[in-house]
Design a protein around this motif. Structure first.
Motif, PDB file in Angstrom:
ATOM      1  N   GLU A  53      -6.626  -6.468   0.992  1.00  0.00           N
ATOM      2  CA  GLU A  53      -5.857  -7.491   1.700  1.00  0.00           C
ATOM      3  C   GLU A  53      -5.272  -8.495   0.710  1.00  0.00           C
ATOM      4  O   GLU A  53      -5.777  -8.647  -0.395  1.00  0.00           O
ATOM      5  CB  GLU A  53      -6.775  -8.232   2.680  1.00  0.00           C
ATOM      6  CG  GLU A  53      -7.339  -7.354   3.775  1.00  0.00           C
ATOM      7  CD  GLU A  53      -6.286  -6.963   4.792  1.00  0.00           C
ATOM      8  OE1 GLU A  53      -5.388  -7.781   5.044  1.00  0.00           O
ATOM      9  OE2 GLU A  53      -6.371  -5.853   5.307  1.00  0.00           O
ATOM     10  N   PRO A  54      -4.238  -9.221   1.109  1.00  0.00           N
ATOM     11  CA  PRO A  54      -3.711 -10.272   0.225  1.00  0.00           C
ATOM     12  C   PRO A  54      -4.748 -11.381   0.059  1.00  0.00           C
ATOM     13  O   PRO A  54      -5.506 -11.678   0.985  1.00  0.00           O
ATOM     14  CB  PRO A  54      -2.479 -10.795   0.952  1.00  0.00           C
ATOM     15  CG  PRO A  54      -2.433 -10.128   2.259  1.00  0.00           C
ATOM     16  CD  PRO A  54      -3.465  -9.082   2.316  1.00  0.00           C
ATOM     17  N   THR A  55      -4.752 -11.971  -1.093  1.00  0.00           N
ATOM     18  CA  THR A  55      -5.701 -13.047  -1.364  1.00  0.00           C
ATOM     19  C   THR A  55      -5.229 -14.330  -0.683  1.00  0.00           C
ATOM     20  O   THR A  55      -4.087 -14.431  -0.240  1.00  0.00           O
ATOM     21  CB  THR A  55      -5.821 -13.300  -2.872  1.00  0.00           C
ATOM     22  OG1 THR A  55      -4.561 -13.762  -3.353  1.00  0.00           O
ATOM     23  CG2 THR A  55      -6.247 -12.047  -3.616  1.00  0.00           C
ATOM     24  N   ALA A  88       1.068 -18.853  -1.102  1.00  0.00           N
ATOM     25  CA  ALA A  88       2.384 -18.771  -1.740  1.00  0.00           C
ATOM     26  C   ALA A  88       3.446 -18.345  -0.725  1.00  0.00           C
ATOM     27  O   ALA A  88       4.566 -18.883  -0.713  1.00  0.00           O
ATOM     28  CB  ALA A  88       2.349 -17.804  -2.913  1.00  0.00           C
ATOM     29  N   ILE A  89       3.105 -17.416   0.142  1.00  0.00           N
ATOM     30  CA  ILE A  89       4.044 -16.979   1.184  1.00  0.00           C
ATOM     31  C   ILE A  89       4.339 -18.135   2.133  1.00  0.00           C
ATOM     32  O   ILE A  89       5.488 -18.364   2.519  1.00  0.00           O
ATOM     33  CB  ILE A  89       3.488 -15.763   1.945  1.00  0.00           C
ATOM     34  CG1 ILE A  89       3.439 -14.548   1.023  1.00  0.00           C
ATOM     35  CG2 ILE A  89       4.325 -15.468   3.192  1.00  0.00           C
ATOM     36  CD1 ILE A  89       2.698 -13.365   1.589  1.00  0.00           C
TER      37      ILE A  89
END
Length: 85
Positions: A19-21, A27-28
């Motif tokens: 999964e994304p951290t 940041a997104i």
């Protein structure tokens, strides 16, 4: 004749545990105003692809371009000053 090979390793490289951290998600979130402004600008351009832009279309594109630029400036300024919005 060469066999067709599967891409099982490439597909399973993105398993559920990958999964994304939290930092990537943050940041997104910081970049989301820029992303949305770019989408609006793209929508304004797409609307005029099959016809000559009217004065209203040109205004919409100019407004969307200004919003996209302002969003980028705000993002860069917040990163430069260390402020996270």
């Amino acid at each position: 004749m060469s066999d067709i090979v599967t891409v099982q390793e490439a597909v399973t490289a993105f398993a559920d545990w990958n999964e994304p951290t939290d930092a990537e998600l943050d940041a997104i979130d910081r970049e989301m105003p820029v992303i949305l402004a770019d989408i609006d600008l793209l929508d304004a351009h797409i609307a005029t692809l099959d016809r000559t832009p009217t004065e209203m279309d040109q205004r919409r594109i100019r407004r969307a371009r200004r919003r996209a630029l302002a969003a980028r400036v705000e993002l860069v300024n917040s990163v430069d000053t260390g402020v996270v919005a």
